[in-house]
Design an enzyme around this catalytic site. Structure first.
Site, PDB file in Angstrom:
ATOM      1  N   GLU A  60      -9.486   5.258  -2.181  1.00 12.50           N
ATOM      2  CA  GLU A  60      -9.404   5.210  -0.717  1.00 12.50           C
ATOM      3  C   GLU A  60     -10.726   5.554  -0.052  1.00 12.50           C
ATOM      4  O   GLU A  60     -11.074   4.971   0.978  1.00 12.50           O
ATOM      5  CB  GLU A  60      -8.294   6.138  -0.217  1.00 12.50           C
ATOM      6  CG  GLU A  60      -6.873   5.577  -0.404  1.00 12.50           C
ATOM      7  CD  GLU A  60      -6.359   5.657  -1.826  1.00 12.50           C
ATOM      8  OE1 GLU A  60      -7.017   6.304  -2.675  1.00 12.50           O
ATOM      9  OE2 GLU A  60      -5.290   5.076  -2.112  1.00 12.50           O
ATOM     10  N   HIS A 129       5.033  11.015   0.443  1.00  8.39           N
ATOM     11  CA  HIS A 129       5.057   9.591   0.805  1.00  8.39           C
ATOM     12  C   HIS A 129       5.941   9.314   2.017  1.00  8.39           C
ATOM     13  O   HIS A 129       6.538   8.244   2.119  1.00  8.39           O
ATOM     14  CB  HIS A 129       5.611   8.748  -0.354  1.00  8.39           C
ATOM     15  CG  HIS A 129       4.732   8.667  -1.550  1.00  8.39           C
ATOM     16  ND1 HIS A 129       4.605   9.677  -2.454  1.00  8.39           N
ATOM     17  CD2 HIS A 129       3.943   7.668  -2.010  1.00  8.39           C
ATOM     18  CE1 HIS A 129       3.776   9.316  -3.422  1.00  8.39           C
ATOM     19  NE2 HIS A 129       3.359   8.103  -3.179  1.00  8.39           N
TER      20      HIS A 129
HETATM   21  C1  LIG Z   1      -4.187   8.078  -3.488  1.00 10.19           C
HETATM   22  C2  LIG Z   1      -3.105   7.110  -3.803  1.00 10.19           C
HETATM   23  N1  LIG Z   1      -3.328   5.795  -3.626  1.00 10.19           N
HETATM   24  C3  LIG Z   1      -2.360   4.905  -3.929  1.00 10.19           C
HETATM   25  C4  LIG Z   1      -1.145   5.309  -4.391  1.00 10.19           C
HETATM   26  C5  LIG Z   1      -0.050   4.295  -4.710  1.00 10.19           C
HETATM   27  N2  LIG Z   1       0.145   4.220  -6.156  1.00 10.19           N
HETATM   28  C6  LIG Z   1       1.033   5.020  -6.761  1.00 10.19           C
HETATM   29  S1  LIG Z   1       0.996   4.864  -8.402  1.00 10.19           S
HETATM   30  C7  LIG Z   1      -0.200   3.689  -8.349  1.00 10.19           C
HETATM   31  C8  LIG Z   1      -0.707   3.116  -9.626  1.00 10.19           C
HETATM   32  C9  LIG Z   1      -1.262   4.174 -10.535  1.00 10.19           C
HETATM   33  O1  LIG Z   1      -1.534   3.677 -11.796  1.00 10.19           O
HETATM   34  P1  LIG Z   1      -1.983   4.593 -12.988  1.00 10.19           P
HETATM   35  O2  LIG Z   1      -2.794   5.740 -12.485  1.00 10.19           O
HETATM   36  O3  LIG Z   1      -2.625   3.726 -13.987  1.00 10.19           O
HETATM   37  O4  LIG Z   1      -0.632   5.229 -13.566  1.00 10.19           O
HETATM   38  P2  LIG Z   1       0.626   4.437 -14.177  1.00 10.19           P
HETATM   39  O5  LIG Z   1       1.530   4.158 -13.033  1.00 10.19           O
HETATM   40  O6  LIG Z   1       0.122   3.221 -14.846  1.00 10.19           O
HETATM   41  O7  LIG Z   1       1.278   5.384 -15.127  1.00 10.19           O
HETATM   42  C10 LIG Z   1      -0.551   3.430  -7.026  1.00 10.19           C
HETATM   43  C11 LIG Z   1      -1.539   2.441  -6.596  1.00 10.19           C
HETATM   44  C12 LIG Z   1      -0.935   6.692  -4.512  1.00 10.19           C
HETATM   45  N3  LIG Z   1       0.244   7.182  -4.903  1.00 10.19           N
HETATM   46  N4  LIG Z   1      -1.926   7.563  -4.227  1.00 10.19           N
END
Ligand SMILES: Cc1ncc(C[n+]2csc(CCOP(=O)(O)OP(=O)(O)O)c2C)c(N)n1
Ligand SMILES: [Mg+2]
Lengths: 337, 333
Positions: A60, A129
């Site tokens: 972000e 959220h």
């Molecule tokens: C700061 C922030 N930006 C965006 C999100 C939305 N979001 C939640 S999980 C995610 C993907 C995260 O992927 P990863 O870190 O690879 O973990 P995985 O879900 O694959 O276990 C996103 C974009 C968030 N929760 N927090």
């Protein structure tokens, strides 16, 4: 007139402005190949290509920096936060940078950018959220803050935001995104209608009287405007005529419209989705007290969310933000009923 | 690394069982999602299927009762179950019930178990990583011979917070295991589309931090390597970055449907991963080979795991929603 959902209004504003101005581009997580987390940029990558629909990492700070710098250099970025809660990760870019650059450099630069994304309580998304953090932005000189309640305002205000020469925060109500036109129109006939004219915009700083009434003024924005309309319907059945004022933008803030209404009704209820303490409803109540004290027949009532992080359990979530019934009770209190 | 000790195979039968329990628990939630509202479930719902060996092998190598601890992100049901949390309380949390581990206030993304050193699952990507620094700092501050594990996804590595934290962790030599669950995707974005340097482990080289890559589908490799590393961290406190290569079977969350998944991966890719990289099948084959697991035992474990998940759901279903008076409790200590 088209009958649109709030989400469709967002898509159509973004698309029309991108077609009209090739300096406009969108950057954010999952905006392109994934077709948008909530689908508002579906098809955009194909239509506008990867320089104008930029899929970003989960960064972000980087997304907002990309926006601020490119805006200073003459582009017109739209930065999407997957949820506005995540803008907190990059609050520094917004508050210490975007908001300051115009003033701090004596008017040499401008930052024509939009920061937008879904906000507010959703469906059991709990503490991290579900926040409505508009007050954190509306507190800061140099920013503008837009809080649309209806599909038409969503479209018209977003277009104005994209044409504005300042950083504009657009708080989109997640709970309204996919509300069906039929449901909206049942609350107030015509509520889902959006003009077809591609030059239709809604100016900042002009509150809107959505429903005319004589006994009490209900003042809301975003989801709470819809709650006020529902409350007005209930009050009408009990013979109470409520006027509903939708603020539309918090910064700039139009107080003339609500005050004109209060001069007529002599009673006011101010409604806000989340925390009341030091909140937008507090500011509006203070301005009413300063400017219309002698027109009031009863103390201004505030209806706000519980002063707690959003709980997950559905029953707790449901009582954590104002319902139409809470507004009805507050309205009756101003009438001594 | 020291010479490999002979494997304690009964321990691995237990790990195998734990993985099956987690799988059945997650699959039951996936199945019951059609009925989410009736159970009280809502929100995003991120399932751990496919990644079980990481939590089981790593947490299984820690001594939680002696002060080791861990923290995670929102894909957190498996961490709690691997730590021995009560499945009923975890399920009740997922369903927003008063009997849930966070009293129904946190939900699926915010499971915790203070008694077992689980400092919680967090929903802001990267947000839990700096907190692990503090957890590790407290261990070092008190001269404890303990470690803290921090679970996060590949997406977290693109947050500034991650890089600030790793630098400080190395600077102060705090005993934190930075456990990257590299499942190839952050929601619908592949590593290739989001990391300029796709060798994620090498991204931490600039901090001069000890690091290792582990096949996260192989419980034996996860556990043996992590046990060794943990022992060394206890003797001489220092952080370690571990890249676990893994794969997520379900969509990112419940909203990531087969349709949205088709924007970033094929059904074939998922099917192949399930076929070729499944941590449970892998352990099963090895344990059968070693003569410590039989088909009868497998059937029995499977049945008990399923029954445990069902019992957890039943416990949750029979539990009340939180009393409305709970709304304003626990805002402050
Ligand atoms: C700061 C922030 N930006 C965006 C999100 C939305 N979001 C939640 S999980 C995610 C993907 C995260 O992927 P990863 O870190 O690879 O973990 P995985 O879900 O694959 O276990 C996103 C974009 C968030 N929760 N927090
Ligand atoms: Mg990932």
């Amino acid at each position: 007139m088209a009958r649109l959902r709030y989400a469709d209004a967002i898509s159509s504003a973004l698309r029309e402005e991108m077609l009209a101005d090739d300096r406009v581009f969108i950057a954010g997580e999952e905006v392109g190949q994934y077709l948008g987390t909530l689908g508002v940029t579906s098809g955009f990558l194909k239509e506008f290509g990867p320089m104008r629909v930029v899929d970003t990492p989960i960064s972000e700070v980087g997304i907002l920096g990309l926006g601020i710098g490119s805006a200073m250099a003459g582009l017109r970025p739209v930065c999407e936060m997957m949820r506005m809660d995540f803008a907190m990760v990059a609050y520094d870019q917004v508050i210490n940078h975007a908001a300051k650059i115009r003033y701090m450099f004596g008017g040499q630069f401008k930052v024509p950018m939009v920061i937008r994304g879904p906000s507010g309580v959703g469906r059991q998304l709990s503490a991290q959220h579900s926040q409505s953090l508009e007050v954190l932005f509306a507190h800061v000189p140099g920013l503008k803050v837009v809080v649309p309640a209806t599909p038409a305002d969503m479209k018209g205000l977003l277009k104005t935001a994209m044409r504005d020469d300042n950083p504009v925060i657009v708080m989109e109500a997640l709970r309204l995104y996919f509300e069906k036109p039929d449901v909206l129109d049942a609350i107030l006939p015509g509520l889902s209608e959006v003009p077809d004219d591609p030059d239709f915009t809604v100016p900042f700083g002009q509150a809107n009287v959505l429903r005319v009434g004589t006994d009490v003024t209900l003042i809301g924005y975003s989801t709470m405007t819809i709650q006020c309309l529902k409350a007005a319907n209930i009050l009408a059945q009990e013979g109470i005529s409520a006027e509903v004022v939708d603020l539309r933008t918090l910064l700039p803030l139009d107080m003339a419209t609500p005050i004109a209404s209060i001069k007529k009704t002599h009673r006011a209820v101010v409604v806000q989705e989340q925390w009341g303490l030091y909140g937008c409803a507090a500011e509006i109540s203070a301005q009413i007290a300063e400017r219309a004290f002698h027109d009031l027949d009863a103390p201004v009532q505030r209806v706000t969310g519980a002063f707690v992080p959003m709980p997950y359990a559905r029953n707790l979530e449901n009582i954590s933000f104002p319902s139409e019934h809470d507004i009805v009770i507050a309205a009756k209190r101003t009438l001594g009923r | 690394m020291a010479k490999k000790p002979t494997l304690d195979l009964t321990k691995y039968v237990r790990f195998y069982e734990q993985m099956v329990y987690i799988r059945e628990f997650e699959e039951l939630i996936g199945k019951e999602w059609n009925n989410a509202a009736a159970h009280g479930m809502g929100g995003y719902m991120h399932l751990y299927s496919g990644e079980e060996a990481i939590a089981v092998g790593l947490i299984g190598g820690m001594d939680l009762s002696a002060g080791d601890c861990f923290i995670g992100h929102y894909r957190d049901h498996g961490y709690a179950l691997a730590a021995g949390s009560d499945p009923g309380e975890v399920m009740a949390e997922i369903c927003g019930k008063a009997t849930g581990c966070s009293k129904g206030k946190g939900g699926s993304m915010h499971i915790c178990d203070a008694a077992r050193g689980f400092y919680g699952g967090y929903g802001i990507v990267g947000g839990n990583v700096p907190i692990a620094l503090g957890l590790g700092w407290a261990l070092k501050y008190r001269n404890q011979k303990n470690v803290c594990a921090c679970f996060f996804g590949d997406g977290s590595m693109n947050q500034g917070a991650f890089h600030e934290t790793l630098n400080m962790a190395q600077l102060y030599k705090v005993p934190v295991i930075f456990a990257l669950e590299n499942n190839g995707y952050a929601m619908g974005t592949s590593i290739e589309r989001s990391h300029a340097n796709q060798n994620l482990r090498s991204r931490v080289d600039s901090f001069a931090m000890r690091s290792v890559t582990i096949n996260g589908q192989d419980i034996f490799e996860v556990h043996e390597q992590m046990s060794q590393i943990i022992q060394e961290m206890k003797e001489d406190p220092h952080p370690v970055f571990v890249e676990f290569k893994t794969y997520r079977y379900h969509g990112h969350g419940a909203a990531d449907t087969p349709v949205t998944q088709s924007t970033y991966r094929t059904r074939d890719e998922v099917a192949r991963a399930k076929e070729e990289k499944d941590p449970i099948k892998f352990a099963q084959a090895k344990l059968i080979d070693a003569g410590v697991l039989t088909n009868e035992m497998i059937a029995d474990i499977q049945a008990r795991a399923y029954a445990s998940a069902e019992a957890a759901m039943k416990f949750s279903d029979e539990s009340p929603y939180p009393d409305p008076s709970e709304l304003i409790k626990d805002v402050y200590a």
